[in-house]
Enzyme design. Sequence first.
Site: not given
Length: 281
Positions: A200, A203
């Site tokens: 990700e 994130h």
Amino acid sequence: MKKWFLALILLLSAGYILTQGKSFTLDVPNETNPLLKGESVSITLNKNQIFQGDLLLVNKHYPVREQGVKSDVVTLAQHEELVRGYGLLDPSIQSSKSVMEPFLAMMDAAAQDGVNQFLINSGYRDAKRQNELYLEMGQEYALPAGYSEHNLGLSLDIGSAQEEMSRAPEGRWLQKHAWSHGFILRYPKDKSAVTGIQYEPWHFRYVGLPHSVIMKEKNLTLEEYLEYLKEHPTLSATVEGVEYQIQYYRVSGNMTIQVPAHQQVELSGNNSDGVIVTVRV
């Protein structure tokens, strides 16, 4: 040239590292407790502190406890002083004020490098919102309520107004520099087997200094770093001339420890079995 190369070898052998222009050293002292230098005071650690702080591990094995949620979560759009250098995808986005302070410093640093098209796509989520997201997206793309870092108030999903984060200047800048501001890329591309979460690039999680720097230099996820602290419970780190002492304590009940009387002391549990004491010397 030979003298310069020899000097570099000596510095590296002494634990001195240069990363992106930042200086960093890490030592594992022989002392059983390096915190006991000069005047000290007593503090009591208890099991409740295991579940509070900036180093809490949250995943499918370790859920968020109520006491672990940041107490200073605010709606960012309602605090003009906290919105600078980035945009909000949604005016209802929330985050911890104490996390936004280093985040703003990071945005200022990025702007100085000409990178300024950041967006915050998500921040703190309460259990209700997390459950809605889980039902909407399914287990492959979301975690159930109580098992997401977003339920702590320490994580931000950061995007770019230009393009997808893995290719955007904003994403590249954060991957190079976020660690120097106390943030980590929580789910790296090559660590899915460790974190249980696919890559990700958006994130980012706040863990604070010097922990983010140590994790960057040793290529450790939060899971791996907390295990590293158990194996090396006494650490000394220097970041940009600032010295930090780190001590891990396994906590099974009330215990009294000594910490410096006139230094900045931060406590964080690991959400499992212990407390990390970080002293800025």
